[in-house]
Design a protein around this motif. Structure first.
Motif, PDB file in Angstrom:
ATOM      1  N   LEU A 113     -30.719  -6.945 -15.768  1.00 49.03           N
ATOM      2  CA  LEU A 113     -31.251  -7.135 -17.114  1.00 49.03           C
ATOM      3  C   LEU A 113     -32.473  -6.251 -17.340  1.00 49.03           C
ATOM      4  N   ALA A 114     -33.272  -6.057 -16.294  1.00 44.63           N
ATOM      5  CA  ALA A 114     -34.456  -5.203 -16.411  1.00 44.63           C
ATOM      6  C   ALA A 114     -34.056  -3.765 -16.711  1.00 44.63           C
ATOM      7  N   LYS A 115     -33.004  -3.283 -16.080  1.00 48.91           N
ATOM      8  CA  LYS A 115     -32.525  -1.924 -16.335  1.00 48.91           C
ATOM      9  C   LYS A 115     -32.050  -1.783 -17.777  1.00 48.91           C
ATOM     10  N   GLU A 116     -31.288  -2.746 -18.243  1.00 45.42           N
ATOM     11  CA  GLU A 116     -30.776  -2.685 -19.609  1.00 45.42           C
ATOM     12  C   GLU A 116     -31.912  -2.687 -20.623  1.00 45.42           C
ATOM     13  N   ALA A 117     -32.895  -3.558 -20.416  1.00 46.57           N
ATOM     14  CA  ALA A 117     -34.023  -3.648 -21.344  1.00 46.57           C
ATOM     15  C   ALA A 117     -34.843  -2.361 -21.345  1.00 46.57           C
ATOM     16  N   THR A 118     -35.024  -1.762 -20.177  1.00 40.16           N
ATOM     17  CA  THR A 118     -35.806  -0.527 -20.089  1.00 40.16           C
ATOM     18  C   THR A 118     -35.094   0.618 -20.797  1.00 40.16           C
ATOM     19  N   LYS A 119     -33.789   0.678 -20.668  1.00 38.86           N
ATOM     20  CA  LYS A 119     -33.032   1.708 -21.378  1.00 38.86           C
ATOM     21  C   LYS A 119     -33.171   1.546 -22.881  1.00 38.86           C
ATOM     22  N   ARG A 120     -33.139   0.299 -23.362  1.00 41.24           N
ATOM     23  CA  ARG A 120     -33.312   0.065 -24.794  1.00 41.24           C
ATOM     24  C   ARG A 120     -34.702   0.501 -25.236  1.00 41.24           C
ATOM     25  N   ALA A 121     -35.702   0.166 -24.431  1.00 39.94           N
ATOM     26  CA  ALA A 121     -37.077   0.511 -24.791  1.00 39.94           C
ATOM     27  C   ALA A 121     -37.276   2.021 -24.839  1.00 39.94           C
ATOM     28  N   LEU A 122     -36.798   2.724 -23.823  1.00 40.63           N
ATOM     29  CA  LEU A 122     -36.966   4.173 -23.785  1.00 40.63           C
ATOM     30  C   LEU A 122     -36.134   4.855 -24.861  1.00 40.63           C
ATOM     31  N   GLY A 123     -35.081   4.193 -25.296  1.00 38.18           N
ATOM     32  CA  GLY A 123     -34.220   4.767 -26.335  1.00 38.18           C
ATOM     33  C   GLY A 123     -34.845   4.741 -27.713  1.00 38.18           C
ATOM     34  N   THR A 124     -35.976   4.055 -27.875  1.00 36.31           N
ATOM     35  CA  THR A 124     -36.608   3.975 -29.188  1.00 36.31           C
ATOM     36  C   THR A 124     -37.427   5.211 -29.521  1.00 36.31           C
ATOM     37  N   GLY A 125     -37.709   6.052 -28.542  1.00 38.58           N
ATOM     38  CA  GLY A 125     -38.491   7.256 -28.799  1.00 38.58           C
ATOM     39  C   GLY A 125     -39.362   7.628 -27.618  1.00 38.58           C
ATOM     40  N   PRO A 126     -40.161   8.691 -27.764  1.00 36.75           N
ATOM     41  CA  PRO A 126     -41.020   9.146 -26.659  1.00 36.75           C
ATOM     42  C   PRO A 126     -41.931   8.030 -26.149  1.00 36.75           C
ATOM     43  N   THR A 127     -42.025   7.929 -24.830  1.00 38.73           N
ATOM     44  CA  THR A 127     -42.837   6.887 -24.191  1.00 38.73           C
ATOM     45  C   THR A 127     -43.747   7.534 -23.163  1.00 38.73           C
ATOM     46  N   ASP A 128     -45.036   7.224 -23.239  1.00 42.92           N
ATOM     47  CA  ASP A 128     -45.993   7.812 -22.304  1.00 42.92           C
ATOM     48  C   ASP A 128     -46.051   7.081 -20.974  1.00 42.92           C
ATOM     49  N   HIS A 129     -45.868   5.755 -21.003  1.00 48.10           N
ATOM     50  CA  HIS A 129     -46.023   4.972 -19.779  1.00 48.10           C
ATOM     51  C   HIS A 129     -45.349   3.615 -19.952  1.00 48.10           C
ATOM     52  N   VAL A 130     -44.745   3.134 -18.888  1.00 46.02           N
ATOM     53  CA  VAL A 130     -44.116   1.812 -18.880  1.00 46.02           C
ATOM     54  C   VAL A 130     -44.844   0.933 -17.874  1.00 46.02           C
ATOM     55  N   MET A 131     -45.188  -0.280 -18.296  1.00 46.39           N
ATOM     56  CA  MET A 131     -45.849  -1.240 -17.415  1.00 46.39           C
ATOM     57  C   MET A 131     -44.957  -2.460 -17.222  1.00 46.39           C
ATOM     58  N   VAL A 132     -44.793  -2.872 -15.982  1.00 45.95           N
ATOM     59  CA  VAL A 132     -44.131  -4.134 -15.657  1.00 45.95           C
ATOM     60  C   VAL A 132     -45.239  -5.142 -15.379  1.00 45.95           C
ATOM     61  N   ILE A 133     -45.335  -6.173 -16.200  1.00 45.20           N
ATOM     62  CA  ILE A 133     -46.452  -7.111 -16.109  1.00 45.20           C
ATOM     63  C   ILE A 133     -45.925  -8.532 -15.968  1.00 45.20           C
ATOM     64  N   GLY A 134     -46.427  -9.279 -14.990  1.00 47.66           N
ATOM     65  CA  GLY A 134     -45.999 -10.665 -14.847  1.00 47.66           C
ATOM     66  C   GLY A 134     -46.347 -11.236 -13.485  1.00 47.66           C
ATOM     67  N   ILE A 135     -45.476 -12.113 -13.007  1.00 48.10           N
ATOM     68  CA  ILE A 135     -45.751 -12.839 -11.772  1.00 48.10           C
ATOM     69  C   ILE A 135     -44.899 -12.327 -10.619  1.00 48.10           C
ATOM     70  N   ALA A 136     -45.307 -12.689  -9.417  1.00 44.44           N
ATOM     71  CA  ALA A 136     -44.556 -12.354  -8.206  1.00 44.44           C
ATOM     72  C   ALA A 136     -44.820 -13.432  -7.165  1.00 44.44           C
ATOM     73  N   GLY A 137     -43.953 -13.469  -6.171  1.00 47.93           N
ATOM     74  CA  GLY A 137     -44.141 -14.358  -5.034  1.00 47.93           C
ATOM     75  C   GLY A 137     -44.830 -13.612  -3.914  1.00 47.93           C
ATOM     76  N   GLY A 138     -45.900 -14.164  -3.387  1.00 51.45           N
ATOM     77  CA  GLY A 138     -46.652 -13.493  -2.336  1.00 51.45           C
ATOM     78  C   GLY A 138     -46.076 -13.756  -0.953  1.00 51.45           C
ATOM     79  N   LEU A 139     -45.961 -12.735  -0.147  1.00 49.67           N
ATOM     80  CA  LEU A 139     -45.504 -12.853   1.240  1.00 49.67           C
ATOM     81  C   LEU A 139     -46.641 -12.589   2.219  1.00 49.67           C
ATOM     82  N   SER A 140     -47.435 -11.565   1.939  1.00 46.23           N
ATOM     83  CA  SER A 140     -48.523 -11.189   2.832  1.00 46.23           C
ATOM     84  C   SER A 140     -49.650 -12.213   2.791  1.00 46.23           C
TER      85      SER A 140
END
Length: 224
Positions: free
Chosen positions: A45-72
């Motif tokens: 789903l992340a790949k599909e959404a990113t393709k849609r976002a980049l398809g809207t026009g020139p993009t300078d930078h993409v940020m993935v923002i949110g949560i993660a599970g810590g291992l270290s």
């Protein structure tokens, strides 16, 4: 996920869009024009959404923002990770991130298809040098690399598998967009109402982690 989007919208003071088929919120952060969207859970789903976002026009930078599970051990709940490298579990491609000037990325983030709460799975991931796990970053990275668009990742640690707060039952309470499934939630709590306290604690940790990640991303935009 939708809960993550709320934290991003708040931190960056974004406004809802009424006529945009891709970005649900937009605004300006410093000199940057920013659009935000929910990718959905998982690398596909992340790949599909990113393709849609980049398809809207020139993009300078993409940020993935949110949560993660810590291992270290260096990434307790409430810590921020801006990973230098991202890989797709178990042996998919690995990518080097492209943080904005002034931000030093470090460590590794492993993207998985689902929740791994089994020690025999997550410990080998840590031993390979990946201090945290998420479900979208590698999918976004792959599309951005193919398109030649710089990308970076901001993850707040919301839980850890060694603390056994999130298991498969809890994971199953979410819809693909990360919002709560009310039917599944009602059944889960009906079996043991005492579970509500643990869920409330997890929600608090998630909100804290999202806020941390979103504010770090905002500050980097303001600094550039």
């Amino acid at each position: 996920m939708k809960p993550e989007l709320k934290g991003i919208v708040k931190a960056m003071a974004l406004q809802p869009t009424s006529d945009d088929d891709v970005f649900s919120h937009a605004g300006r952060v410093g000199q940057w024009s920013v659009g935000a969207l929910v990718t959905g859970m998982g690398p596909a789903l992340a790949k599909e959404a990113t393709k849609r976002a980049l398809g809207t026009g020139p993009t300078d930078h993409v940020m993935v923002i949110g949560i993660a599970g810590g291992l270290s051990p260096d990434l307790p709940v409430g810590a921020l990770q801006v990973p230098r490298r991202v890989a797709l579990y178990p042996d998919g491609p690995e990518f080097d991130s492209h943080p904005l000037p002034g931000r030093t990325a470090s460590g590794g983030l492993m993207t998985t298809e689902g929740l791994f709460d089994d020690d025999t799975i997550w410990r080998p991931i840590l031993e390979r040098g990946f201090g945290a796990v998420d479900m979208e970053a590698a999918g976004v990275a792959e599309v951005c690399e193919e398109a030649g668009v710089p990308w970076s990742v901001y993850r707040g640690i919301s839980d850890r598998p060694d603390e056994h707060i999130v298991d498969q039952a809890v994971f199953g309470l979410s819809k693909p967009d990360g919002s709560a499934d009310p039917v599944a939630l009602a059944k889960y709590l009906a079996r043991d109402p005492r579970r509500a306290k643990a869920l409330a604690h997890l929600n608090t940790c998630m909100q804290m982690a999202v806020q941390l990640a979103a504010e770090a991303a905002r500050d980097d935009l303001l600094a550039n």
